[in-house]
Design an enzyme around this catalytic site. Sequence first.
Site, PDB file in Angstrom:
ATOM      1  N   ALA A 121       0.827  -1.208   0.000  1.00  0.00           N
ATOM      2  CA  ALA A 121       0.000   0.000   0.000  1.00  0.00           C
ATOM      3  C   ALA A 121       0.859   1.255   0.000  1.00  0.00           C
ATOM      4  O   ALA A 121       0.361   2.357   0.197  1.00  0.00           O
ATOM      5  CB  ALA A 121      -0.924   0.002   1.224  1.00  0.00           C
ATOM      6  N   LEU A 123       3.106   1.847   2.216  1.00  0.00           N
ATOM      7  CA  LEU A 123       3.300   2.225   3.617  1.00  0.00           C
ATOM      8  C   LEU A 123       4.507   1.510   4.226  1.00  0.00           C
ATOM      9  O   LEU A 123       4.705   1.505   5.431  1.00  0.00           O
ATOM     10  CB  LEU A 123       2.017   1.941   4.416  1.00  0.00           C
ATOM     11  CG  LEU A 123       0.777   2.667   3.854  1.00  0.00           C
ATOM     12  CD1 LEU A 123      -0.488   2.242   4.598  1.00  0.00           C
ATOM     13  CD2 LEU A 123       0.947   4.185   3.922  1.00  0.00           C
ATOM     14  N   SER A 124       5.307   0.893   3.362  1.00  0.00           N
ATOM     15  CA  SER A 124       6.603   0.326   3.754  1.00  0.00           C
ATOM     16  C   SER A 124       6.521  -0.855   4.704  1.00  0.00           C
ATOM     17  O   SER A 124       7.245  -0.924   5.700  1.00  0.00           O
ATOM     18  CB  SER A 124       7.509   1.399   4.359  1.00  0.00           C
ATOM     19  OG  SER A 124       8.044   2.150   3.322  1.00  0.00           O
ATOM     20  N   ASP A 170      12.491   4.955   3.713  1.00  0.00           N
ATOM     21  CA  ASP A 170      11.579   4.056   4.426  1.00  0.00           C
ATOM     22  C   ASP A 170      12.250   3.453   5.655  1.00  0.00           C
ATOM     23  O   ASP A 170      11.676   3.417   6.749  1.00  0.00           O
ATOM     24  CB  ASP A 170      11.124   2.917   3.505  1.00  0.00           C
ATOM     25  CG  ASP A 170      10.461   3.425   2.244  1.00  0.00           C
ATOM     26  OD1 ASP A 170      10.210   4.646   2.149  1.00  0.00           O
ATOM     27  OD2 ASP A 170      10.195   2.604   1.347  1.00  0.00           O
TER      28      ASP A 170
END
Length: 382
Positions: A121, A123-124, A170
Amino acid sequence: MSGVAAEFGELYGRAPDGVWAAPGRVNLIGEYTDFNEGFVLPLALPHTAVAAVSRRDDGILRLHSRDVDGGVVELAVDALKPGGVEGWAAYPAGVVWALRDAGHPVGGADVHLASTVPTGAGLSSSAALEVVTALALNDLYGLGLDRPRLALLAQRAENAFVGVPCGVMDQMASACAEEGHALFLDTRDLSYRQVPFDLAAVGLRLLVVDTRVKHALGDGAYAERRAGCEAGARALGVRALREVSAAQLPDALGRLSDETVRRYVRHVVSDNDRVARTIALLDAGGDMRAVGALLVEGHASLRDDLRVSCPELDLAVSAAVGAGALGARMTGGGFGGSAVVLVPAGAADSVADAVRGAFSAAGYGEPGVFPAVPSAGARRLG
Ligand code: ADP
Ligand code: MG
């Protein structure tokens, strides 16, 4: 956490030496800047990858994830080589490889993982997995590595072992973020500063809209954008586009003949400047309307100049802003994934409803919407 420790016991027949957590992240602003030695401003999510881990010194690495079918993956640490491990296990195995390749004596481990970071997504979830593994091994083997060093090794695992050419944002966000703060990171030297980002105190909220789509178009796009930015830096005679200031941009654009490279340069230079302006606003006590406007500008730049957005992300942004958000933009690599939305707390529900309604009207699947509370970076839980 105790659930993960108990599951470890059932899998491996003993208690873990410890339990660690590392979060996913969203980036508030500064996109596709990290491979240009530029600035980023991510924050850690409350969603984490949790790992129960025991040290073992017989050269065996056993890996298990609650979230994946397929049982325990068993590997010999001295046989690890880039590209040699398939699937999800490549992320934690890559960390073991990167540590050993850098000369750190990691002799093996039993690992059980469980994560609440949505995968794929933007979001890492991958960085959360790497960083939690790196931190656990750093503690268990007494390696004494600091957070930026762990983040770099985690990035190396993803770049060289898994084969994904990501920047270092990230892993740095997951390793170094602090609760209630955004992380102002200079990717040239990995220096960073915690920027207070207490939205609740000013009556605001940051929402994440997970479009739940991932367009195949994105597959080669990262490498192509990266190559274009490097071509731009070469043409301008700088080591990286970070060297070009917003004031120098008009002159720089005048010196570039390739239309695509010009667009990429305009995005990177202007987004670096937007990070600086966002931080100046936050440091000054927060004209959050102006921050929202910078998010919208950043989205337009990603959509029109870098061309890494997609219809779902554009709709999430326009529907949110149309329903009263102060600003919104795509976050992460684009072509799907997630958007961030800055919204007055009282309007959070109606903005979320408006985005869901717009997706439904457009015939898209329902997006996930949740608040991004700035949370702690990687840590030992027990
Ligand atoms: P993102 O990092 O944006 O979520 P990536 O494609 O970089 O997306 O990483 C997602 C991959 O990370 C998954 O396909 C899987 O291989 C691995 N992964 C993430 N979370 C888990 C988990 N809980 N268990 C096992 N593997 C995971
Ligand atoms: Mg990833």
